[in-house]
Motif scaffolding. Sequence first.
Motif, mmCIF file in Angstrom:
data_model
loop_
_atom_site.group_PDB
_atom_site.id
_atom_site.type_symbol
_atom_site.label_atom_id
_atom_site.label_comp_id
_atom_site.label_asym_id
_atom_site.label_seq_id
_atom_site.Cartn_x
_atom_site.Cartn_y
_atom_site.Cartn_z
ATOM 1 N N ALA A 129 0.933 -1.169 -0.056
ATOM 2 C CA ALA A 129 0.041 0.045 -0.236
ATOM 3 C C ALA A 129 0.882 1.340 0.173
ATOM 4 N N TYR A 130 0.438 2.285 -0.602
ATOM 5 C CA TYR A 130 0.906 3.324 -0.693
ATOM 6 C C TYR A 130 0.266 4.639 0.056
ATOM 7 N N GLU A 131 0.859 5.399 0.890
ATOM 8 C CA GLU A 131 0.169 6.366 1.619
ATOM 9 C C GLU A 131 0.699 7.851 1.143
ATOM 10 N N LYS A 132 0.048 8.970 0.762
ATOM 11 C CA LYS A 132 0.714 9.994 0.557
ATOM 12 C C LYS A 132 0.338 11.272 1.070
ATOM 13 N N PHE A 133 1.180 12.281 1.388
ATOM 14 C CA PHE A 133 0.703 13.529 1.936
ATOM 15 C C PHE A 133 1.086 14.386 1.191
ATOM 16 N N LYS A 134 0.020 14.876 0.345
ATOM 17 C CA LYS A 134 0.342 15.576 -1.052
ATOM 18 C C LYS A 134 0.841 17.374 -0.494
ATOM 19 N N HIS A 135 2.049 17.469 -1.341
ATOM 20 C CA HIS A 135 2.547 18.797 -1.226
ATOM 21 C C HIS A 135 1.217 20.004 -1.770
ATOM 22 N N ALA A 155 4.611 14.298 -3.727
ATOM 23 C CA ALA A 155 4.491 13.996 -2.196
ATOM 24 C C ALA A 155 5.360 14.626 -1.415
ATOM 25 N N LEU A 156 4.764 15.375 -0.434
ATOM 26 C CA LEU A 156 5.455 16.264 0.524
ATOM 27 C C LEU A 156 6.334 14.992 1.238
ATOM 28 N N VAL A 157 5.330 14.001 1.462
ATOM 29 C CA VAL A 157 5.787 12.678 2.101
ATOM 30 C C VAL A 157 5.150 11.568 1.426
#
Lengths: 266, 787
Positions: free
Chosen positions: A172-178, A184-186
């Motif tokens: 799975a991928y979790e992304k915190f968007k810029h 990806a901010l992270v």
Amino acid sequence: MYNFTFHRPTTVRQAAGLLARNPDGKLLAGGHSLLPVMKQRLAQPSAIVDLSLVEGLSGVELKGRSVSIGAMTRHADVANSQVLKDVMPGLASVPGSIGDPQVRNRGTIGGSIANNDPNADYPAACLGLGATIITNKRRIAADDFFTGMFSTALEEGEIIVRVSFPVAKKAAYEKFKHPASGFALVGVFVSKRGPDIRVAVTGAGSNGVFRVTSFEEALKKRFAAKSIEGMTIPATGMNSDIHASPEYRAHLVAVLARRALAKANA
Amino acid sequence: MSATGIGAPVRRKEDFRFITGQGQYTDDVTRPGETRAVFVRSPHAHANIKSIDVSAAKTMPGVIDVLTGAQLATDKIGNLICGWMIHSKDGSPMKMAAHPALAATKVNCVGDAVAVVIAETVAQGKDAAEKVKVDYEVLPAVVDPAKAQAKDAPQIHPDIANNTIYQWHLGEKKDVDAAFAAAKHVTKLDIVNNRLVPNAMEPRAALADYDAGTDNLTLWNTSQNPHVARLVISAFIGMAPEHKLRVIAPDVGGGFGSKIFIYPEEVVCLWASRKVKRPVKWTSDRSEAFLTDAHGRDHVTHAELALDANGKILALRAKTIANLGAYMSTFSSSVPTYLYATLLSGQYNIPSIYCEVDAVYTNTAPVDAYRGAGRPEATFVVERLVEVAARQMGIDPADLRRRNFITAFPHQTPVIMAYDGGDYNASLKKAMEMADVKGFAKRKRDAARNGKLRGLGYSTYIEACGIAPSQAVGSLGAGVGLWESAEVRVNPTGSVEVLTGSHAHGQGHETTFAQLVSERLGIPIENVSIVHGDTDKVQFGMGTYGSRSGAVGMSAIVKALDKIEIKAKKVAAFMLEAAEGDIEFKDGKFTVAGTDKSAAFGDVALNAYIAHKFTGAELEPGLKETSFYDPTNFTFPAGCHICELDVDIETGKVDIVNWTAVDDFGTIINPMIVEGQVHGGIAQGVGQALMEGAYYDANGQLVTGSMMDYTMPRAHDLPSFHVGLTETKSPSNPLGMKGCGEAGAIASPAAVINAITDAIGTENIAMPATASAVWTALQKLQAPKAA
């Protein structure tokens, strides 16, 4: 944009030859990183070698226990691939999170990983699944491929042909968007394939994508968010800019890793 | 109400051409022999220009000429000006520094233009621009308004000490200080109103065409007020006599204030066209827009509120430093003064108010009016103070507001404005019902179970719109009057053209203005055309900003229609062989009172022009009337916005889950368009509160110089808004309209920040409250985890 010569080879071999003859030439895949900097006159390649007419570089295929994705496969085609959604939806979600529909309909996996933008999503998936990057010359393990910010193990004249991802049971991928760019901010990719457990992070590190070995160790006992509850990573080596401090990025790595684990187990 | 008259949600007539790509924007206009201007811009925020060498650039392919500031001065092209005089508290006039359209000796911000290449194509122009050699002596820069007045700050303009443009004040300091001394409770807040980049969808553009045969100049440009542009470029910059200069602002894709102003590029294009004797076009790219469009806001404020033991407000005082950037833009001086401090009474009965404003130069892009212009800054100060005071005193924030609402009108505030009407309790009550404030506590508990901190924030705002009575603004320093004009031309077939001095750049005037005419004359809306934006067609007008097109622009149309009706009745009287006093006009028909004799509007129009029923001695032929309408007061739209949001405890990310807006805009012409204006305004206000912020580094480089770093609000950042209305008619104009264009942007930032601080339990948080900023605030508070 400055003037350049435009080449449209039909084979990888021709493309490699053109690159050899044009030392400051650039490959054009989706163009979503290259063209903006050319328009701003920040890059001035003398030659552009467009890969769009090269046969056989696109497509998503299940080959035994791996998924093979052609280097010129558009993000949208990977995200919408039924084959991939069936065997590894966690990987399919990665290109689905990139940019906007225009970017997803032009950008390619090969272009993304060859560029190795420190905030790009695909590098996390490659490293987080232990993918193999197949070029016109050799096979390169993801662990050896990403060598730093905007830098890879690719040599002069080397062209990515496809990327092979082993099918992981859990991924799975979790992304915190810029907030501005949508990069990806992270972003954290987690996977479990037999004994191979991987936690790969993009966006956060000042040296590009990296693995969190402390989390991976802790997850060997049990591949679950609980196993890394309370664990953190140090802020040293994290990116710092107006959008996020190193501390915040380090904090997000742990949060997103837990969320990715929960998603992988769902 | 007819299907196309006042109050009907008529689909926008202009949208067909816009959504089918058939709009005609400035860049779509092409002239034979057109050349392109490419500007050479300073990469430094502050530097002396030691020399400029254009010789290599001039020999580049496709280059027609390369022009510099020295030639501009030789040709006696005047400086750009700020058209609103502000006096400091010591009586001295504001210090306006020279602003040449091309810098000749010194640059004062990144993006300052130092030369222009006129070339056959943009690409050739860019190639040549790189060959212009500018020798800079780089100087230290100052970008922070709070540091601009320091003794050791670099001085930006000669003879302007401490970079201080003016030190202005409003109100009675003595009364305020006495009230504070006697107060039971004082709330203090330090507030930064963050700098914003307007980012209209269409970038600025200019196309200048000099006709050597007639010595006439024509300018197509992205302007919200083409007549004012012509006046300034003629009278102050000296480009051409007013009658030899035509300014056309065709379709304009968004302005938000940034296209009110006169910019260097349009001046240079006009000048260059005359020099090279060919049309010269410039279209900004997005990078240039970030650097050179006038930015908005950028205030640093310390504010205090004095209250008695019952939460009754006694006084308010504020000290603001306003950053006006490297040069004073066209109306920049008025924004942090008469458009700001005059609204510090909010919706409240505040006996005394004192505000000091220092305006300063910095090495940044000029700052001027941006959607709301001063009033969002005032609302933010007032609504943050009131909210924090309520929490500190343990009074429900809605209740504290109610205790202080103005309920009797007219109401004279201590800061110039005389509110003429409104019902603030009504909008608060309706908004609280729509937002289900009663159910909030339960929703907060539910959210906590999902790791979310829920908060609720009010903003009961007021704005002064319908800008503005000319004599009043003249007494405050405005260089122009702020009336509006309209000409109604009835054609012989009964169709109608309205020539308006208002300018549409997204507001939908072609629809709403036509609705007014359709209702008033009883003719189909299809038979009405709205003409605007061309100084050769339209009589002098003041343009569109400050939510004025309805309240002022449409009032002028009403006045012209009144005259049309009077004249048409005279014509009808001859046609129907009746006395003029017996003619009645209703639903597009003229009738003789008490008879069945009638004439349709179209027949009367035809008879006005064929003039067969009357002699020239009895009546002038034709049916065309003009009106110049000057409002008697500002209008005072007001309302209540309630923001409900969740903060993700782990990431600090804010999700707005519910937004309620109840606004009193007076009479509404088209509720669909009004709702759209509210939506857009809220989006911009939420953008300011959560996302947008222009950052310069210490060297004066704009860090947020592109969409990759400057966060614009997107559709997915916003919930579906719940929009409601209350209505008290404005007594100050014939239709009772108040204006709706800026309300959303004025109300919303305070609602968001009040909700975030409510959610996380802190007193203050700076805008933009990004996830990173909220998380950092949470760390400082060591907020307990949700149950």
